[in-house]
Write a protein that holds these residues in place. Sequence first.
Motif, PDB file in Angstrom:
ATOM      1  N   LEU A 165      -0.910   6.832  -5.574  1.00  0.00           N
ATOM      2  CA  LEU A 165      -0.815   5.592  -6.347  1.00  0.00           C
ATOM      3  C   LEU A 165       0.429   5.536  -7.228  1.00  0.00           C
ATOM      4  O   LEU A 165       0.863   4.448  -7.621  1.00  0.00           O
ATOM      5  CB  LEU A 165      -2.078   5.417  -7.192  1.00  0.00           C
ATOM      6  CG  LEU A 165      -3.380   5.282  -6.402  1.00  0.00           C
ATOM      7  CD1 LEU A 165      -4.560   5.126  -7.344  1.00  0.00           C
ATOM      8  CD2 LEU A 165      -3.321   4.112  -5.419  1.00  0.00           C
ATOM      9  N   PRO A 266      -7.337  -0.304  -5.451  1.00  0.00           N
ATOM     10  CA  PRO A 266      -6.030  -0.914  -5.677  1.00  0.00           C
ATOM     11  C   PRO A 266      -5.813  -2.128  -4.776  1.00  0.00           C
ATOM     12  O   PRO A 266      -6.452  -2.282  -3.736  1.00  0.00           O
ATOM     13  CB  PRO A 266      -5.054   0.207  -5.327  1.00  0.00           C
ATOM     14  CG  PRO A 266      -5.798   1.047  -4.336  1.00  0.00           C
ATOM     15  CD  PRO A 266      -7.240   0.991  -4.757  1.00  0.00           C
ATOM     16  N   TRP A 274       1.375  -0.730  -4.353  1.00  0.00           N
ATOM     17  CA  TRP A 274       0.096  -0.768  -5.036  1.00  0.00           C
ATOM     18  C   TRP A 274       0.191  -1.593  -6.319  1.00  0.00           C
ATOM     19  O   TRP A 274       1.190  -1.545  -7.024  1.00  0.00           O
ATOM     20  CB  TRP A 274      -0.363   0.637  -5.423  1.00  0.00           C
ATOM     21  CG  TRP A 274      -0.664   1.599  -4.323  1.00  0.00           C
ATOM     22  CD1 TRP A 274      -0.125   2.852  -4.159  1.00  0.00           C
ATOM     23  CD2 TRP A 274      -1.618   1.460  -3.258  1.00  0.00           C
ATOM     24  NE1 TRP A 274      -0.666   3.478  -3.070  1.00  0.00           N
ATOM     25  CE2 TRP A 274      -1.594   2.640  -2.490  1.00  0.00           C
ATOM     26  CE3 TRP A 274      -2.484   0.435  -2.874  1.00  0.00           C
ATOM     27  CZ2 TRP A 274      -2.390   2.834  -1.369  1.00  0.00           C
ATOM     28  CZ3 TRP A 274      -3.280   0.623  -1.757  1.00  0.00           C
ATOM     29  CH2 TRP A 274      -3.235   1.805  -1.018  1.00  0.00           C
TER      30      TRP A 274
END
Length: 302
Positions: A165, A266, A274
Amino acid sequence: MNYPALSPEQLLQRLEPPKGKVRMVLDTDTFNEIDDQFAVIYAMQSKDKMEIEAFYAAPFYNHLSSGPKDGMEKSYDELLKIMKVMGKDGAYPIYRGSEAYLPGPHTPVDSEAARDLVKRAMASPDDDPLYVVAIGAITNVASAILLEPKIIEKIVVVWLGGHALHWPNTKEFNLYQDLHASRIVLDSGVPLVLIPCKGVSSHLITTLAEVEAHVKDKGEMGHYLYETYKGCSEDHYGYSRVIWDISTIAYLNDERWTPSSLMHSPLLSEDFRWSFDSSRHFIRYVWNINRDSVFKDLFNKL
């Protein structure tokens, strides 16, 4: 698209790492890389933790295929080859998957694999979800969800997809191939364990010397994996390779090897980045991998 919603309590329960043996299907683009072969065999050798009900061939398109359909057919053939090497011809159902990627956000690609997943999922008891382990483009799984959204209440998806992420982008092969399918799995509320590639599974590096020392002498199976690894490069001097896909099997074998946290699912942008919204449903996100423990377990089980 309206998807059935698990209650927050049900979702959190499904997202708990499994404590015992699970029923699972494995969706794999087996011919695309050398890591799928390791993952398939690792799963087959982990009988104490997982009962494999079926294998699904996933589509892929790169220099090893002429298109998604060709990639899926080559993956199907590679699964048959692995069964022969393992002396398991006919031991497991193997189904052909999607011949194309999703043409739109609400349009499934029908296939034997998607239909079988729907059938198996819907037959699962409410207290015994089917684990869907996916190590390729998520097309087959997303198609099954579109064909019968109620399977969301019956399955847990464990997917190797995207990058960590914190990565600048998430243009990773599995996720990037099918934007619509990737978004369905992230947006539908299906219980999801997300295992990223770069930044997480990228720890699973090995070398030809290590494979030769710990894999090559493990019978026909070991020789097959050794030759598969050897063939991935013409020059192995100072060379290492990531065996990404075994991360999903490691998660089912022992949660301690794959530290994870609950987080809000996400959002995936058009340019494969993301973004985050704390009002979204929870998923389980694997943020690290104990490389040595995973490879020790793999080598021991061979």
